[in-house]
Design a protein around this motif. Structure first.
Motif, PDB file in Angstrom:
ATOM      1  N   GLY A  38      -4.430  -6.331  20.077  1.00 50.80           N
ATOM      2  CA  GLY A  38      -5.698  -6.998  19.746  1.00 50.80           C
ATOM      3  C   GLY A  38      -6.016  -6.819  18.266  1.00 50.80           C
ATOM      4  O   GLY A  38      -6.408  -7.785  17.576  1.00 50.80           O
ATOM      5  N   LEU A  39      -5.814  -5.618  17.779  1.00 52.19           N
ATOM      6  CA  LEU A  39      -6.112  -5.360  16.357  1.00 52.19           C
ATOM      7  C   LEU A  39      -5.087  -6.049  15.448  1.00 52.19           C
ATOM      8  O   LEU A  39      -5.425  -6.484  14.340  1.00 52.19           O
ATOM      9  CB  LEU A  39      -6.177  -3.851  16.095  1.00 52.19           C
ATOM     10  N   LEU A  42      -6.282  -9.474  15.072  1.00 50.12           N
ATOM     11  CA  LEU A  42      -7.395  -9.526  14.112  1.00 50.12           C
ATOM     12  C   LEU A  42      -6.858  -9.415  12.676  1.00 50.12           C
ATOM     13  O   LEU A  42      -7.314 -10.142  11.779  1.00 50.12           O
ATOM     14  CB  LEU A  42      -8.407  -8.408  14.406  1.00 50.12           C
ATOM     15  N   ASP A  43      -5.873  -8.522  12.465  1.00 49.92           N
ATOM     16  CA  ASP A  43      -5.241  -8.418  11.128  1.00 49.92           C
ATOM     17  C   ASP A  43      -4.723  -9.785  10.699  1.00 49.92           C
ATOM     18  O   ASP A  43      -4.938 -10.223   9.563  1.00 49.92           O
ATOM     19  CB  ASP A  43      -4.030  -7.465  11.158  1.00 49.92           C
ATOM     20  N   LEU A 141     -13.561 -14.527  17.445  1.00 54.96           N
ATOM     21  CA  LEU A 141     -12.943 -14.140  18.716  1.00 54.96           C
ATOM     22  C   LEU A 141     -13.447 -15.087  19.800  1.00 54.96           C
ATOM     23  O   LEU A 141     -14.661 -15.254  19.962  1.00 54.96           O
ATOM     24  CB  LEU A 141     -13.355 -12.691  19.044  1.00 54.96           C
ATOM     25  N   ILE A 168      -8.913 -15.750  17.251  1.00 61.42           N
ATOM     26  CA  ILE A 168      -8.149 -14.975  18.234  1.00 61.42           C
ATOM     27  C   ILE A 168      -8.649 -15.471  19.588  1.00 61.42           C
ATOM     28  O   ILE A 168      -9.834 -15.335  19.892  1.00 61.42           O
ATOM     29  CB  ILE A 168      -8.464 -13.473  18.127  1.00 61.42           C
ATOM     30  N   LYS A 170      -8.670 -15.195  23.631  1.00 60.12           N
ATOM     31  CA  LYS A 170      -8.315 -14.364  24.787  1.00 60.12           C
ATOM     32  C   LYS A 170      -8.606 -15.151  26.057  1.00 60.12           C
ATOM     33  O   LYS A 170      -9.747 -15.234  26.516  1.00 60.12           O
ATOM     34  CB  LYS A 170      -9.103 -13.051  24.809  1.00 60.12           C
ATOM     35  N   VAL A 211     -11.688  -4.846  19.244  1.00 55.83           N
ATOM     36  CA  VAL A 211     -11.720  -5.935  18.249  1.00 55.83           C
ATOM     37  C   VAL A 211     -13.155  -6.150  17.764  1.00 55.83           C
ATOM     38  O   VAL A 211     -13.413  -6.329  16.570  1.00 55.83           O
ATOM     39  CB  VAL A 211     -11.119  -7.235  18.843  1.00 55.83           C
ATOM     40  N   ASP A 214     -14.583  -3.781  15.095  1.00 55.78           N
ATOM     41  CA  ASP A 214     -14.025  -3.877  13.732  1.00 55.78           C
ATOM     42  C   ASP A 214     -14.915  -4.800  12.892  1.00 55.78           C
ATOM     43  O   ASP A 214     -15.104  -5.967  13.251  1.00 55.78           O
ATOM     44  CB  ASP A 214     -12.601  -4.437  13.829  1.00 55.78           C
ATOM     45  N   LEU A 217     -14.318  -8.705  12.024  1.00 52.42           N
ATOM     46  CA  LEU A 217     -14.611  -9.833  12.920  1.00 52.42           C
ATOM     47  C   LEU A 217     -16.011 -10.333  12.601  1.00 52.42           C
ATOM     48  O   LEU A 217     -16.931  -9.537  12.400  1.00 52.42           O
ATOM     49  CB  LEU A 217     -14.545  -9.369  14.382  1.00 52.42           C
TER      50      LEU A 217
END
Ligand code: NAD
Length: 473
Positions: A38-39, A42-43, A141, A168, A170, A211, A214, A217
């Motif tokens: 997940g991270l 995000l990166d 997200l 991202i 999901k 996520v 952080d 986001l």
């Protein structure tokens, strides 16, 4: 799953089995993304953000347009995959493909215009100048449910990309395959690496929490239950994330004595049975005025009783399986509760003894005040019919819910239809129509049905910040 332009397995090596709800047979294995994955997504989204926002709007629009055409060209492939992983009849899956593709066309068209929209002028006191423009919110997200595997993602991805945000996605654990095919199609349409990353996971809670914690986001757009949406709003608070919430519904469908009966029965059938009743805009409460109640109920019940239940791949099927056995148990429990408290079942009401997650089209009347089905989102092919006498009474009943997503009114008196639509506290009302969703229209709810809108001009604004500059010449 695609992360940063590469198709990768889960970092822990785990997989999730995706099954066909009509046969319970396994269809495919997808990665079980971990918090690290997940991270990593995000990166990737953060790395791609600056260049994507700087990409000319027309280039972004061209990619969305190519995606639209590609989905249309691969309509059968998308529809077959939706039916396989979600269960809806093939004709409904094809309709979802058209609807989902439509978001790419609409937001391709919107992308260019949105960036030349803005204001330049003199402030009211005449001292200096104003410039107002739009800019992308930033890495977003996107979390989607299983009931429309293509359309729910399309409704978020297309406006986010049009606005210049990286994403991202999901998807729901039960239906990740359509999202993966969409990512492939978008890659072929020229989407740069990292602009759309997809994480498939069976640890949604852990991965999403990490996520969202952080600070890179900037936005979360969620479609799903009110319970999870509310928890995510709390999780969004510490970093003051921009949020869009498309949550549960409890739609009233009102039929007045002066309705065109054929139109009302057709409208109620589609508003009830679309997607097997597993739709946030599904008619959850059908209110029929006493003068027309017996005839409406007779005709509607006849249609429900002759609805063909089966595997969605069979062209004769009108009602496919529910998403899983848990959903069948939930729907069945609502029916049993109502019957135990004194409701009457006019058709359906018993779980068939066959493999697959099937439940028949069911009609209930004489539902007592204390039955759970009066207040719960049914999310299945069960119609609950109530009668009413006056306009005021039915408006009060329609509004007696914490939800406010869709609503429907059937009457040949347009003034009455508009008056009732105005009085219902819901984001959307169909007058003499059982379907209102359209990529060009703002979809969304009031009260606990959500925040923000998807589709239309509003759908793009959800991914934009307004920038104001005061200029002293
Ligand atoms: P859900 O809330 O259980 O799940 C939705 C998504 O959230 C899934 O991807 C799921 O994996 C994820 N999720 C679940 N728990 C999570 C957590 N703790 N943290 C992060 N993510 C989490 O809903 P569902 O059962 O998939 O869908 C049915 C619901 O969705 C119904 O209530 C329906 O009304 C609603 N819905 C609303 C709209 C709308 O536009 N308003 C559209 C479709 C469905």
């Amino acid at each position: 799953m695609p992360i940063g332009g590469r198709w990768v397995p889960a970092s822990g090596g785990g997989t999730i089995t995706v099954a066909n709800p009509a046969t319970e047979a396994p269809l495919a294995q997808v990665p079980a993304a971990t918090i690290e994955d997940g991270l990593a997504a995000l990166d990737a989204a953060c790395r791609a953000q600056e260049a994507w926002a700087a990409t000319p709007a027309r280039e972004r629009a061209d990619i969305l347009d190519r995606t639209y055409h590609s989905i249309r060209n691969r309509r059968d492939e998308f529809a077959a995959l939706i039916t396989a992983e979600m269960g809806k009849p093939l004709t409904e899956a094809q309709a979802e493909v058209d609807y989902g593709a439509g978001f790419f066309r609409w937001f391709a068209e919107s992308a260019n215009r949105s960036h030349i929209d803005g204001q330049y002028g003199v402030e009211p006191g005449g001292q200096y100048r104003f410039a107002v423009s739009k800019r992308p919110v930033g890495p977003s997200l996107l979390i989607t449910p299983w009931n429309f595997p293509l359309a729910m993602g399309a409704r978020k991805i297309a406006p986010a990309l049009a606005a210049g945000c990286t994403t991202i996605l999901k998807p729901a654990e039960a239906t990740p395959l359509t999202s993966l095919l969409l990512a492939k199609v978008m890659e072929e349409a020229g989407l740069p690496a990292g602009v759309l990353n997809v994480i498939t996971t069976n640890n949604s809670r852990g991965v999403i929490a990490a996520v969202m914690a952080d600070p890179r986001l900037r936005k979360i757009s969620f479609t799903g239950s009110t319970q999870v949406g509310s928890a995510l709003l709390a999780q969004a608070a510490p970093n003051v994330l921009n949020t869009s919430m498309e949550l549960g519904g409890n739609a009233p469908l009102i039929v007045f004595d002066d309705a065109d009966l054929d139109q009302a029965v057709d409208g109620a059938m589609v508003a009830k049975l679309r997607n097997g009743g597993q739709s946030c805009v599904g008619a959850n409460r059908i209110y029929v005025q006493d003068g027309i109640a017996a005839e409406f109920t007779r005709r509607f019940t006849k249609r429900m009783a002759t609805t063909r239940v089966g595997d969605g791949t069979d062209p004769a099927t009108e009602l496919g399986p529910l998403i899983d056995s848990k959903q069948v148990a939930t729907v069945s429990a609502l029916v049993q509760d109502a019957l135990a408290k004194g409701a009457t079942c006019l058709t359906g009401g018993t779980t068939p003894n066959r493999p697959g997650s099937f439940y028949p089209a069911t009609v209930l009347t004489n539902i007592p005040d204390n039955a759970d089905i009066r207040t719960e989102e049914i999310f299945g092919p069960v119609a609950a019919i109530y009668t009413f006498t006056t306009e005021d009474e039915v408006i009060a009943e329609a509004n007696n819910t914490p939800y406010g997503l869709a609503s429907y009114v059937f009457t040949q008196n347009l003034a009455k239809g508009l008056r009732v639509a105005d009085a219902i506290d819901a984001g959307m009302t169909g007058i003499n129509r059982g379907v209102v969703s359209n990529p060009a229209a703002p979809f969304g709810g009031t009260k606990q049905s959500g925040l923000s809108r998807e589709g239309g001009t509003e759908g793009l604004h959800a991914y934009q910040e307004t920038k104001y500059t005061g200029i002293q010449l």
